[in-house]
Structure formats: C-alpha cells, structure tokens
Design an enzyme around this catalytic site. Structure first.
Site, PDB file in Angstrom:
ATOM      1  N   HIS A 155     -13.856 -57.986  94.514  1.00 40.83           N
ATOM      2  CA  HIS A 155     -12.481 -57.493  94.637  1.00 40.83           C
ATOM      3  C   HIS A 155     -11.532 -58.678  94.616  1.00 40.83           C
ATOM      4  O   HIS A 155     -11.867 -59.746  95.120  1.00 40.83           O
ATOM      5  CB  HIS A 155     -12.305 -56.712  95.953  1.00 40.83           C
ATOM      6  CG  HIS A 155     -11.078 -55.856  95.981  1.00 40.83           C
ATOM      7  ND1 HIS A 155      -9.853 -56.337  96.377  1.00 40.83           N
ATOM      8  CD2 HIS A 155     -10.885 -54.561  95.635  1.00 40.83           C
ATOM      9  CE1 HIS A 155      -8.966 -55.358  96.294  1.00 40.83           C
ATOM     10  NE2 HIS A 155      -9.560 -54.270  95.838  1.00 40.83           N
ATOM     11  N   GLU A 174     -14.630 -48.425  94.882  1.00 40.72           N
ATOM     12  CA  GLU A 174     -15.005 -47.618  93.713  1.00 40.72           C
ATOM     13  C   GLU A 174     -16.489 -47.246  93.746  1.00 40.72           C
ATOM     14  O   GLU A 174     -16.888 -46.223  93.205  1.00 40.72           O
ATOM     15  CB  GLU A 174     -14.719 -48.370  92.412  1.00 40.72           C
ATOM     16  CG  GLU A 174     -13.323 -48.923  92.277  1.00 40.72           C
ATOM     17  CD  GLU A 174     -12.257 -47.856  92.174  1.00 40.72           C
ATOM     18  OE1 GLU A 174     -12.566 -46.684  92.365  1.00 40.72           O
ATOM     19  OE2 GLU A 174     -11.107 -48.229  91.901  1.00 40.72           O
TER      20      GLU A 174
END
Ligand code: ACO
Length: 364
Positions: free
Chosen positions: A250, A305
């Site tokens: 991320h 996700e």
C-alpha cells in the site's frame, strides 16, 4: 515571466485542506473515523450509524437508513441504457439524473446526504436487474441500507450473516482522507454546486482503474491459484516473473491494513465460509511469508482489497460490480466531505506553472 515555483506531481505530499472526518495512520496501521477505530466501528456499528457519525459527529449505533425509491424519470433513463453499460457509468448517470429531479439549494445539508446515500443502492440494484431482463424491486423500508440493497438486487431478503459481511465492507470503504474522488467532490462543492454534481464527479473519478479497480484483480489471481496446495508454488513463480500480488502492499500503510483485519474478522465469523474466503485465508499466509523473504527491507502486508474480494464474491456480487459497490460504500465519506467543505467554504483553485512558449507574435 516569474520563475516557476516548486510543484509536486500528483500533489503528493501537498496539504490541500483540513478534515475532522478520517485519520489514516499508515505507519501504525490505524484508520480512525472522527477518532474512533475502524475495527471498533465494524464490530459495534452499522453502515447507517457510521454514515451518521461522519455527517453529524454523533455516535448512535441504533441509527437507521433504508434505501429510497427511484424517481420515475431516473428509472426511465436506467431502462434506456444498453445492457452492456458499465455499472460505474450507470451509477454516475443515475446520480446525475437524480440531481435533475431534486431541489438541492446551497448549502448542502445532512438531509441531502441521507437522500443521495439512500438513493444510489436502489439505482445500482435496478440497473443490475434491468440488464438481466428482470424488473427492479421496490425498497423495503423495514430493512437497513445494505440489507435493503441486497434485497433489491436479488429479490429476496439476504441472511443476516451475508448482510453483515457486506455492511462491514461498506463501513471500511466509507472514508479514507483526501483520495482522488473525495478531493473531486470537494472541488465541485467548493464552487457552490450541489451534492449530486459533486458525487457524479466523484464516481467518475473512482471509475479509473488506479482508484477503484483492484479487488476484481484479486479474484483473477485467486482463481489462477485455484487451491491452497498450489499457493506456495504459484506465489513464488508469480514473484519470479515480476508479477505483483494483488491485495498486498500500500502507498500509505506500512503495517497490516486495519480495514483488511476488520473485514477478515467479520468474514471469518460467517456461519458458512464462502469458498473464496477460505482460499484467500490460505493464500494470504503463504503470500505474507514469501513477500517477507523476497522484500526483507520493505513491509508488504495485506491491504483492504484482498479481503474485499472474497467478501464481495461471497455475498454474490460479480466482479464487474466491485467498483460500483466501492462507490456505494464511499457515499458516506464523499457526502461528509461535501458538508465539511461547505461549512467552511473557500473555492478550491490552485495555481499552475506555465511552461509553454514565451509571449510571441502570430505568424504573418
Ligand atoms: N507484490 C509484489 N511486490 C510488491 C507488491 C506486491 N503487491 N507491492 C510492492 N511490491 C514491491 C515492488 O515490486 C517494489 O520492489 P522493488 O523495490 O524490488 O522493485 C517495492 O515493493 C516497492 O514498490 P512500490 O511500487 O514503490 O510501492 P508503492 O508503495 O508505490 O505501491 C501499490 C503501492 C501500488 C499498492 C503496490 O503495493 C501494488 O502494486 N500492490 C498490488 C496492487 C494492489 O493491491 N492495489 C490495491 C491497493 S489498496 C487500495 O488502493 C485501496
């Protein structure tokens, strides 16, 4: 011409506002909405109560919000869309058309925020049914927002665990600072436009694959892994071929994404684990171990996700609906930012460095 001033491509590192809505602490893996930890909100709240917290600052876990019916002209427009319309295009069109049917004077209010947040799930559900040749289902006011959305999508009431899993997904998707779509919504409202225009812009921004596209790629990868026995060999081969493991890493979080942790917990609590979830859990363990080996100096942890994908598949949404489901969940944050921007408004109008030709005469 004055010397160009420093600028940051993509506005990276530029502070473009102040907010009291969400705090993203990437270093420590924390996400707070108005100071409350995301894990606690998922455990103790519902999407409507979290939306209300974002809009008003008040924490009332019993707060309810049902889906709303679709104004006739909007339904007529949804009926006119080709079946192959992308769900994000349908949602953006529906929100824009809804704005044309409403009286939305300046400034935007909590009532406007509630109205658009309760309209959009009905619109997406209607589009999905229409493209399948089915008639839309009227909202059931006795159901809370996420349960009502699933009811209008499927034509039958979801079981409690399924509704709870999607509700948790909606909560973790509700707000995440000055991301591109939220910033868009704030720019639009800063011109004293209306909440429907702000959200139509936000949906258009989220449509881009750099913003709203990742969970369906997680599904692709999980289906290529196929089963837990193949996970280790698959992960090693993918990394050796220079592939990225979808749902890991991320830009902001260096620790385990707290949204992924909250979603995993809710999904694990479902009485029947969808196959997708079990596969994801098995693959995650292997992927984290191998990524730690291959990137010892860079913490690459699970992001939201990764667990969004099995939850969305588990509640029966097809991957082409994932970005639109993400948009529905972000309605709470978008509209809260619209209210926050309007409450202390200043037209957002940054400067730009001109790098074109110097002043000159037109060719003779
Ligand atoms: N799998 C394998 N390697 C990775 C991954 C991954 N998922 N993510 C980063 N790396 C590696 C890179 O290859 C690079 O290695 P190198 O230094 O040996 O070349 C190193 O880690 C740093 O990569 P960057 O691209 O600089 O990291 P950045 O912080 O910019 O990337 C991103 C963040 C884009 C999310 C990245 O981790 C990625 O591509 N992940 C996979 C896609 C994904 O899951 N996206 C959803 C993000 S969550 C969200 O958008 C809500």
């Amino acid at each position: 011409m004055p010397a160009p001033r420093p600028f940051s491509p993509g506005l990276e590192g530029v502070v473009a506002g102040e907010t009291s809505l969400g705090y993203v602490d990437g270093e420590n893996g924390r996400l707070l909405y108005r100071g409350y930890r995301i894990g606690d909100l998922v455990e103790r709240g519902t999407y409507p109560s979290v939306a209300n917290l974002l809009w008003t600052g008040d924490w009332d876990p019993t707060h309810r919000l049902a889906t709303a019916s679709i104004p006739a002209p909007v339904l007529a427009i949804l009926r006119a869309l080709p079946a192959e319309t992308k769900p994000m295009d349908a949602l953006r069109t529906a929100v824009s058309a809804w704005g044309a049917t409403q009286d939305l004077p300046w400034p935007p209010t909590v009532e406007h925020a509630r109205a658009i947040t309760s309209f959009s799930p009905s619109a997406l559900a209607a589009f999905v049914r229409l493209r399948a040749g089915l008639e839309p289902v009227e909202p059931d006011p006795s159901l809370d927002l996420v349960e009502g959305f699933l009811y209008q999508l499927k034509g039958e009431r979801p079981d409690a665990a399924t509704a709870r899993a999607l509700d948790a997904y909606f909560i973790v998707g509700a707000e995440h600072g000055f991301n591109a779509s939220t910033f868009t919504a704030r720019v639009v409202i800063s011109t004293r436009s209306d909440i429907a225009s702000a959200l139509a812009g936000a949906i258009g921004t989220m449509k881009g694959p750099l913003h709203g596209g990742a969970p369906s790629e997680v599904v692709d990868q999980l289906s290529r892994v196929g089963s837990a026995d193949h996970a280790e060999a698959w992960v090693r081969e993918a990394l050796a071929n220079g592939e990225r493991l979808m749902g890991f890493g991320h830009r902001v979080y260096r620790a385990y994404d707290p949204r992924a942790a909250a979603l995993r917990k809710v999904a694990e609590g479902m009485p029947t684990r969808p196959d997708w979830l079990q596969l994801a859990i098995d693959v995650e363990d292997v992927a984290l171990r191998v990524l730690a080996e291959t990137h010892p100096d860079r913490p690459l942890k699970t992001n939201v996700e990764f667990y969004a994908a099995p939850v969305l598949m588990g509640v029966g949404l097809s991957p082409d609906l994932f970005p639109a489901a993400f948009s529905l969940s972000r309605h709470a944050g978008w509209t809260a930012h619209v209210l926050e921007q309007a409450a202390n408004n200043r037209l957002i109008r940054p400067d730009v460095n001109y790098v074109g030709p110097a002043e000159r005469d037109l060719p003779a």
